[in-house]
Design a protein around this motif. Structure first.
Motif, PDB file in Angstrom:
ATOM      1  N   GLU A  73       0.422   0.369  12.002  1.00  0.00           N
ATOM      2  CA  GLU A  73       0.863   0.472  10.611  1.00  0.00           C
ATOM      3  C   GLU A  73       1.436  -0.860  10.119  1.00  0.00           C
ATOM      4  O   GLU A  73       1.221  -1.252   8.973  1.00  0.00           O
ATOM      5  CB  GLU A  73       1.908   1.575  10.491  1.00  0.00           C
ATOM      6  CG  GLU A  73       2.362   1.850   9.061  1.00  0.00           C
ATOM      7  CD  GLU A  73       3.405   2.954   8.987  1.00  0.00           C
ATOM      8  OE1 GLU A  73       3.953   3.178   7.889  1.00  0.00           O
ATOM      9  OE2 GLU A  73       3.663   3.586  10.032  1.00  0.00           O
ATOM     10  N   ASN A  76      -1.408  -3.190   9.374  1.00  0.00           N
ATOM     11  CA  ASN A  76      -2.058  -2.773   8.134  1.00  0.00           C
ATOM     12  C   ASN A  76      -1.239  -3.195   6.913  1.00  0.00           C
ATOM     13  O   ASN A  76      -1.786  -3.711   5.931  1.00  0.00           O
ATOM     14  CB  ASN A  76      -2.259  -1.260   8.142  1.00  0.00           C
ATOM     15  CG  ASN A  76      -2.955  -0.761   6.893  1.00  0.00           C
ATOM     16  OD1 ASN A  76      -4.085  -1.131   6.591  1.00  0.00           O
ATOM     17  ND2 ASN A  76      -2.262   0.075   6.130  1.00  0.00           N
ATOM     18  N   ASN A  77       0.093  -2.981   6.983  1.00  0.00           N
ATOM     19  CA  ASN A  77       0.956  -3.407   5.876  1.00  0.00           C
ATOM     20  C   ASN A  77       0.954  -4.922   5.719  1.00  0.00           C
ATOM     21  O   ASN A  77       0.966  -5.441   4.596  1.00  0.00           O
ATOM     22  CB  ASN A  77       2.390  -2.911   6.110  1.00  0.00           C
ATOM     23  CG  ASN A  77       2.516  -1.408   5.986  1.00  0.00           C
ATOM     24  OD1 ASN A  77       1.724  -0.759   5.303  1.00  0.00           O
ATOM     25  ND2 ASN A  77       3.505  -0.835   6.652  1.00  0.00           N
ATOM     26  N   HIS A  80      -2.027  -6.158   3.934  1.00  0.00           N
ATOM     27  CA  HIS A  80      -1.957  -5.887   2.490  1.00  0.00           C
ATOM     28  C   HIS A  80      -0.758  -6.568   1.829  1.00  0.00           C
ATOM     29  O   HIS A  80      -0.455  -6.290   0.661  1.00  0.00           O
ATOM     30  CB  HIS A  80      -1.896  -4.373   2.236  1.00  0.00           C
ATOM     31  CG  HIS A  80      -3.169  -3.649   2.563  1.00  0.00           C
ATOM     32  ND1 HIS A  80      -3.447  -3.128   3.810  1.00  0.00           N
ATOM     33  CD2 HIS A  80      -4.262  -3.364   1.793  1.00  0.00           C
ATOM     34  CE1 HIS A  80      -4.631  -2.559   3.804  1.00  0.00           C
ATOM     35  NE2 HIS A  80      -5.164  -2.671   2.601  1.00  0.00           N
TER      36      HIS A  80
END
Length: 329
Positions: A73, A76-77, A80
């Motif tokens: 996670e 992924n963050n 982005h």
């Protein structure tokens, strides 16, 4: 081509290691930012439920599963551009807070670092070329400033130039009373005026090291056989000094400059604290003082990536300046 490919692969692995450490270190530290917010909310009489805690955990970039799921996670963050929410500046995002402080540090520390490097290398070249001159005898004075503690030199300059003589302001990044931030001559002039004294502290503290290192390398380089050959060929002294001596003597200093340039983003915490300058150093100090883990994590990540990027650029330039490094790859 092989030399550049090896460098790129090495730094890709180094970036992955920096990102992974940046994920692990805050989670191994004691304390929890969610508990800090909940304690503040409880002090105001707010009712805290398990759903409230879970929502705050997600908002601050935390996870509720295993470390592997949290790591996925996190990546992924990161991909982005989401570094979480700042506790001190809640509910501002970490990227917004860092984006506001970063230009101040780059303008101040970056410009001061480049000035001190160029000035030190130039003076060191001249001192090494003319050994025993007044400039060569000036080196112990410049190195004395480097030995003086950073905060002490900053405090002395504040006392002399803001209190005794009153030439410069003693705190801040610009005149908040009369100037509105923006790309205007009034704002740029005010920022330059307020940043001159912190920049002077950095230049005085660092120019001596660059000057001494370059001077010693020039002395060693001037005894090399290719310098004697160049002199025997009747080349101009200026060409020997710049093309043959200085070009080879500056190579060790480039590695140090890469590290210094990378740490520009880190800012000078002590200097920014003394002058209350609104840069990354001041931001990092605030984050550590208030246990703002998301902000600390974001600042550490920016610092790590900037150091690696600066070293990569200098390593690639090193290969262009010194062809021997490419031949050994």
């Amino acid at each position: 081509m092989r030399f550049y490919l090896q460098k790129v692969i090495f730094y890709v692995v180094a970036i992955w290691a920096a990102v992974t450490l940046n994920f692990l270190i805050p989670r191994l530290m004691p304390g929890n930012p969610v508990d800090v917010i909940i304690s503040k909310m409880s002090a105001t009489g707010a009712i805290i439920t398990p759903a409230t805690r879970k929502a705050l955990t997600v908002e601050l970039g935390g996870g509720t599963g295993s470390w592997w799921s949290q790591y996925g996670e996190y990546l992924n963050n990161l991909f982005h551009g989401n570094l979480g929410v700042s506790l001190v500046n809640y509910p501002e995002k970490v990227t917004t807070v860092i984006g506001q402080a970063l230009p101040w540090t780059i303008a101040l520390i970056g410009l001061a670092t480049v000035i001190s490097f160029v000035l030190g290398i130039g003076l060191g070249t001249a001192a090494g070329w003319r050994r025993g001159s007044w400039l060569d005898n000036l080196i112990p004075v410049t190195t004395m400033f480097q030995a003086v503690p950073y905060f002490w030199l900053a405090l002395i300059l504040v006392l002399v130039l803001t209190r005794t003589v009153q030439l410069f302001p003693f705190a801040g990044g610009y005149d908040v009373a009369t100037v509105t931030p923006g790309f205007s001559l009034q704002f740029l002039g005010s920022a330059l005026y307020y940043g001159f004294l912190p920049a002077l502290t950095i230049v005085l503290s660092s120019v001596g090291g660059w000057m001494l290192g370059m001077r010693n390398m020039m002395v060693a380089t001037l005894s090399e056989d290719y310098i004697v050959t160049a002199e025997a060929k009747g080349l101009k002294p200026s060409r020997i000094r710049i093309t043959y001596a200085a070009r080879n003597a500056v190579l060790p200093s480039l590695s140090g400059f890469a590290i210094s340039l990378g740490f520009v983003v880190a800012g000078s915490i002590v200097t920014e604290q003394v002058f209350s300058y609104p840069g990354i150093g001041q931001l990092l100090w605030t984050a550590v003082s208030n246990n703002d883990y998301s902000l600390m994590q974001g600042v550490f990540l920016v610092i790590s990536l900037s150091v690696l990027a600066a070293n990569l650029v200098v390593d690639l330039l090193y290969g262009l300046i010194d062809p021997r490094t490419r031949a050994r790859a």
